[in-house]
Design an enzyme around this catalytic site. Sequence first.
Site, PDB file in Angstrom:
ATOM      1  CE  LYS A 128      -4.384  -1.438   0.178  1.00 41.81           C
ATOM      2  NZ  LYS A 128      -5.424  -0.991  -0.762  1.00 41.81           N
TER       3      LYS A 128
ATOM      4  CB  SER B  55      -0.741  -8.285  -0.978  1.00 38.06           C
ATOM      5  OG  SER B  55      -1.718  -8.886  -0.146  1.00 38.06           O
TER       6      SER B  55
END
Length: 327
Positions: free
Chosen positions: A56, A312
């Site tokens: 992110k 992720s």
Amino acid sequence: MTQAFAISIDDILTAADRLSSHAVRTPLLEFAPLNERVGKRVLVKFEGAQHTGSFKFRGAYNRLSALDPAERSAGVVAWSSGNHAQGIAAAAGQLGIPATIVMPADAPAIKMNNTKALGAEVVTYDRYTESREEIATALAKKSGAILVPSYNDPYVIAGQGTAGLEILDQAQAVDANIGAVLVCCGGGGLTAGIATAVKSRLPDAAIYSVEPSGFDSTARSLKSGSIVGNDPEARSICDALQSPMPGEMTFAINNALLAGGLNVNDDEIRMAVRFAFEKMKLVAEPGGAAALAAALHGKVPDHDGDLALVISGANVDPALYCEILSS
């Protein structure tokens, strides 16, 4: 932006330039036990090594660095279960931008505490009865701050796509021939960014989103050809992948570029978290292990070439992690 979709490969290349001295170039790893289990060569892009422990930061920094001086002084407001929150907080801290994050009250404590420690103000809400978008929009309207969505934003998508550029370059360096890519998917920003990057150089590669069962809105939207949402009553241990539905921008890209959508249940995800720890010596949060779970459980359609997948994030609640590893 330069095409009918929200972003083009040129936007991702521009994002890569912005991030070049700020983001971590995360490793692309290979593990014999994983290759043996899957039955082919598998390359793992480990975004847990990125600043704040997830991909992110890429999109957050790309978005915030594009703000003009007046916008920066007004501050930013975002909503997130934790990973986008930390990415925004870290990027805002580096750029001297005030940040307020709307987070669910039941977000993992590690994510909420880290967000506060990075200097952001946190406003909590009930994810099952309140709208995070409405709360964030009201806060931004009151203060004049800039809204920074977690996925439905062209700069955010382009920033996430830099992970795809790295996969391409790193795979080439180890003589890999990528035939398919699996990407953990919530609102679809990482998937859309990586798909745009990979398809620009490997047009025949098959890209798949991977979502938790019950939160597989991208997979169902791809099948129907239009955006459909998730059941508000759905539950999963994947706090990072509980977006209510795909974004308009992310769905338009994914609908055009993806080969399909896969889903995995919580038990399969738990097994993947354990496998990452025991066989790969990597920490993966549940949502971050969704793509790995799909590979481990044989859910990837047949394809030529090697498989690449993304872990992720690594921001797992310690108590949950201990419970998963001991089960």
